[in-house]
Design a protein around this motif. Structure first.
Motif, PDB file in Angstrom:
ATOM      1  N   ARG A   1       5.340   0.660  -6.462  1.00 22.13           N
ATOM      2  CA  ARG A   1       5.612  -0.400  -7.373  1.00 22.13           C
ATOM      3  C   ARG A   1       5.062  -1.593  -6.682  1.00 22.13           C
ATOM      4  O   ARG A   1       5.287  -1.857  -5.580  1.00 22.13           O
ATOM      5  CB  ARG A   1       7.081  -0.504  -7.506  1.00 22.13           C
ATOM      6  N   GLY A   2       4.714  -1.927  -7.071  1.00 24.09           N
ATOM      7  CA  GLY A   2       4.388  -3.184  -6.475  1.00 24.09           C
ATOM      8  C   GLY A   2       3.792  -4.097  -7.504  1.00 24.09           C
ATOM      9  O   GLY A   2       3.395  -3.660  -8.567  1.00 24.09           O
TER      10      GLY A   2
ATOM     11  N   ALA B   1       0.833  -1.204   0.000  1.00 20.98           N
ATOM     12  CA  ALA B   1       0.000   0.000   0.000  1.00 20.98           C
ATOM     13  C   ALA B   1       0.862   1.246   0.000  1.00 20.98           C
ATOM     14  O   ALA B   1       0.530   2.239   0.632  1.00 20.98           O
ATOM     15  CB  ALA B   1      -0.932  -0.012   1.205  1.00 20.98           C
ATOM     16  N   GLY B   2       1.988   1.178  -0.691  1.00 14.86           N
ATOM     17  CA  GLY B   2       2.904   2.313  -0.705  1.00 14.86           C
ATOM     18  C   GLY B   2       2.699   3.211  -1.907  1.00 14.86           C
ATOM     19  O   GLY B   2       1.602   3.293  -2.473  1.00 14.86           O
ATOM     20  N   VAL B   3       3.773   3.887  -2.279  1.00 14.97           N
ATOM     21  CA  VAL B   3       3.730   4.880  -3.349  1.00 14.97           C
ATOM     22  C   VAL B   3       3.252   4.252  -4.661  1.00 14.97           C
ATOM     23  O   VAL B   3       2.356   4.782  -5.337  1.00 14.97           O
ATOM     24  CB  VAL B   3       5.136   5.495  -3.537  1.00 14.97           C
TER      25      VAL B   3
ATOM     26  N   GLY C   1      -6.822  -5.747  -1.510  1.00 10.53           N
ATOM     27  CA  GLY C   1      -5.479  -5.511  -0.974  1.00 10.53           C
ATOM     28  C   GLY C   1      -5.138  -6.603   0.013  1.00 10.53           C
ATOM     29  O   GLY C   1      -6.004  -7.310   0.504  1.00 10.53           O
ATOM     30  N   THR C   2      -3.868  -6.734   0.301  1.00 12.24           N
ATOM     31  CA  THR C   2      -3.445  -7.797   1.207  1.00 12.24           C
ATOM     32  C   THR C   2      -3.563  -7.369   2.661  1.00 12.24           C
ATOM     33  O   THR C   2      -3.582  -6.182   2.980  1.00 12.24           O
ATOM     34  CB  THR C   2      -1.979  -8.181   0.951  1.00 12.24           C
ATOM     35  N   ARG C   3      -3.638  -8.337   3.540  1.00  7.78           N
ATOM     36  CA  ARG C   3      -3.684  -8.049   4.970  1.00  7.78           C
ATOM     37  C   ARG C   3      -2.483  -7.210   5.373  1.00  7.78           C
ATOM     38  O   ARG C   3      -2.606  -6.296   6.173  1.00  7.78           O
ATOM     39  CB  ARG C   3      -3.677  -9.365   5.739  1.00  7.78           C
TER      40      ARG C   3
HETATM   41  N1  NAI Z   1      10.121  -1.137 -12.011  1.00 13.89           N
HETATM   42  C1  NAI Z   1      10.299   0.104 -11.611  1.00 13.89           C
HETATM   43  O1  NAI Z   1      10.591   0.971 -12.402  1.00 13.89           O
HETATM   44  C2  NAI Z   1      10.087   0.458 -10.184  1.00 13.89           C
HETATM   45  C3  NAI Z   1       9.951  -0.518  -9.245  1.00 13.89           C
HETATM   46  N2  NAI Z   1       9.716  -0.189  -7.918  1.00 13.89           N
HETATM   47  C4  NAI Z   1       9.540  -1.291  -6.923  1.00 13.89           C
HETATM   48  O2  NAI Z   1       8.163  -1.341  -6.510  1.00 13.89           O
HETATM   49  C5  NAI Z   1       8.065  -1.808  -5.153  1.00 13.89           C
HETATM   50  C6  NAI Z   1       7.216  -0.829  -4.325  1.00 13.89           C
HETATM   51  O3  NAI Z   1       7.808   0.471  -4.345  1.00 13.89           O
HETATM   52  P1  NAI Z   1       7.139   1.659  -3.526  1.00 13.89           P
HETATM   53  O4  NAI Z   1       5.669   1.588  -3.644  1.00 13.89           O
HETATM   54  O5  NAI Z   1       7.832   2.910  -3.920  1.00 13.89           O
HETATM   55  O6  NAI Z   1       7.563   1.246  -2.051  1.00 13.89           O
HETATM   56  P2  NAI Z   1       6.843   1.635  -0.689  1.00 13.89           P
HETATM   57  O7  NAI Z   1       7.892   1.453   0.365  1.00 13.89           O
HETATM   58  O8  NAI Z   1       6.188   2.947  -0.811  1.00 13.89           O
HETATM   59  O9  NAI Z   1       5.730   0.544  -0.501  1.00 13.89           O
HETATM   60  C7  NAI Z   1       6.008  -0.834  -0.301  1.00 13.89           C
HETATM   61  C8  NAI Z   1       4.744  -1.500   0.228  1.00 13.89           C
HETATM   62  O10 NAI Z   1       4.899  -2.935   0.231  1.00 13.89           O
HETATM   63  C9  NAI Z   1       4.420  -3.420   1.503  1.00 13.89           C
HETATM   64  N3  NAI Z   1       5.051  -4.710   1.755  1.00 13.89           N
HETATM   65  C10 NAI Z   1       6.327  -4.972   2.101  1.00 13.89           C
HETATM   66  N4  NAI Z   1       6.512  -6.288   2.260  1.00 13.89           N
HETATM   67  C11 NAI Z   1       5.319  -6.878   1.995  1.00 13.89           C
HETATM   68  C12 NAI Z   1       4.869  -8.221   1.979  1.00 13.89           C
HETATM   69  N5  NAI Z   1       5.703  -9.244   2.281  1.00 13.89           N
HETATM   70  N6  NAI Z   1       3.588  -8.479   1.631  1.00 13.89           N
HETATM   71  C13 NAI Z   1       2.744  -7.451   1.308  1.00 13.89           C
HETATM   72  N7  NAI Z   1       3.124  -6.148   1.320  1.00 13.89           N
HETATM   73  C14 NAI Z   1       4.395  -5.883   1.655  1.00 13.89           C
HETATM   74  C15 NAI Z   1       4.790  -2.340   2.467  1.00 13.89           C
HETATM   75  O11 NAI Z   1       4.067  -2.481   3.656  1.00 13.89           O
HETATM   76  C16 NAI Z   1       4.407  -1.099   1.657  1.00 13.89           C
HETATM   77  O12 NAI Z   1       3.038  -0.860   1.707  1.00 13.89           O
HETATM   78  C17 NAI Z   1       9.510  -1.949  -4.657  1.00 13.89           C
HETATM   79  O13 NAI Z   1       9.898  -3.319  -4.778  1.00 13.89           O
HETATM   80  C18 NAI Z   1      10.289  -1.063  -5.630  1.00 13.89           C
HETATM   81  O14 NAI Z   1      11.671  -1.416  -5.721  1.00 13.89           O
HETATM   82  C19 NAI Z   1       9.603   1.094  -7.528  1.00 13.89           C
HETATM   83  C20 NAI Z   1       9.768   2.099  -8.434  1.00 13.89           C
HETATM   84  C21 NAI Z   1      10.053   1.870  -9.834  1.00 13.89           C
END
Ligand code: NAI
Ligand code: 2PC
Length: 195
Positions: free
Chosen positions: A175-176, A100-102, A122-124
Motif C-alpha cells: 500500500r502505499g 518498496a514493500g508489498v 521511487g524514493t531514496r
Molecule cells: N487501504 C488498504 O486497503 C490497505 C492499506 N495498506 C497500507 O499501505 C501501506 C504499505 O503497506 P505494505 O506495502 O503492505 O507495507 P510494507 O511494510 O510491505 O512496505 C512499507 C514500505 O514503506 C517504506 N517506508 C516506511 N516509511 C517510509 C518513509 N517515511 N518514506 C518512504 N518509505 C517509507 C518501507 O521502507 C517499506 O518499503 C501501509 O501504510 C498499510 O497500512 C495496506 C494494505 C491495504
C-alpha cells in the motif's frame, strides 16, 4: 478501515483489523482479519498479515479459510487503479511510488499494465537496507533498469508491456501512496490508496 463495520483493536503500533462484509448480489458473507504491525529492525515477518473467512449466508457455516495476503495486495492496488483511471490527468507520464514493500509491488504491477507511464520513480527511502532488493525486483521487469544512488531511482520504459491473454498479469506479489505527476505541471496527485 476499508469496509463498513470494520474495527481495529489498538496495541501501540500493532493493530488487529476486522472487516466484515455481506453482499446479497454475490451471495457472500465474509470477514477479513488483518494484523498490521510496525516492522522492527530486521524482522522478516510481513508488516500486514491477513486471513479471509467465507461463510454460507443461508446457514452461517464456515465454508473457507483463505490466505488474505494476495487478496489484500491485489484488491488495494485495484482500488487505487480505479481511482487513478478516473482522476489522473491525461498528460501524466511519470509514476511515483513511495516505499518498496508489498503494496508498492502490487501497485507497480497493475499500474504498469493499465497505464502508459513512461517513467517510474521511487524514493531514496526505498533504497535503504532490505528494500534495496525489493526495488530491484520492482524494476527488473522494465527493459532498461537504472538504480542510481541519487535522491530517487528512475526507470525508463522503452516499450509497452504486453498483457497476458488480454488480461493484466498479476504475477508477483507486492500500500502505499501512489501519485501520478503530470510531467511539467508540478504535483498533480492522481490517486492514493483508499483506507
Ligand atoms: N487501504 C488498504 O486497503 C490497505 C492499506 N495498506 C497500507 O499501505 C501501506 C504499505 O503497506 P505494505 O506495502 O503492505 O507495507 P510494507 O511494510 O510491505 O512496505 C512499507 C514500505 O514503506 C517504506 N517506508 C516506511 N516509511 C517510509 C518513509 N517515511 N518514506 C518512504 N518509505 C517509507 C518501507 O521502507 C517499506 O518499503 C501501509 O501504510 C498499510 O497500512 C495496506 C494494505 C491495504
Ligand atoms: O485492508 C487492509 O488490509 C488494511 N487496511 C489498512 C491496513 C490494512
Amino acid at each position: 478501515p476499508t469496509a463498513p463495520g470494520s474495527r481495529a483493536t489498538t496495541l501501540s503500533a500493532r493493530f488487529l483489523g476486522v472487516m466484515p462484509a455481506y453482499s446479497a448480489a454475490d451471495d457472500a458473507l465474509t470477514t477479513k482479519l488483518v494484523t498490521f504491525y510496525e516492522r522492527r529492525g530486521d524482522s522478516a515477518a510481513p508488516s500486514h498479515q491477513a486471513t479471509v473467512l467465507l461463510f454460507d449466508p443461508r446457514c452461517g457455516s464456515l465454508r473457507a479459510v483463505l490466505d488474505g495476503s494476495v487478496i489484500t495486495a491485489k484488491r488495494t492496488a485495484a482500488v487505487s487503479a480505479i481511482a487513478t483511471k478516473l482522476l489522473m490527468p491525461r498528460s501524466a507520464e511519470v509514476l511515483c511510488i513511495l516505499g518498496a514493500g508489498v503494496q508498492a509491488r502490487s501497485h507497480y504491477e497493475i499500474f504498469m499494465e493499465l497505464f502508459p507511464f513512461t517513467e517510474v520513480r521511487g524514493t531514496r527511502r526505498s533504497l535503504l537496507g532490505a528494500d534495496r532488493a525489493a526495488v530491484r525486483g520492482l524494476t527488473s521487469r522494465l527493459p532498461k533498469e537504472k538504480l542510481p544512488h541519487a535522491c530517487h531511482t528512475t526507470v525508463k520504459r522503452t516499450q509497452p508491456q504486453r498483457k497476458q491473454n488480454g488480461w493484466p498479469s498479476f504475477g508477483r506479489e507486492s500500500r502505499g501512496p501512489i501519485c501520478a505527476f503530470p510531467r511539467r505541471s508540478g504535483c498533480g496527485i492522481a490517486a492514493s490508496s483508499a483506507r
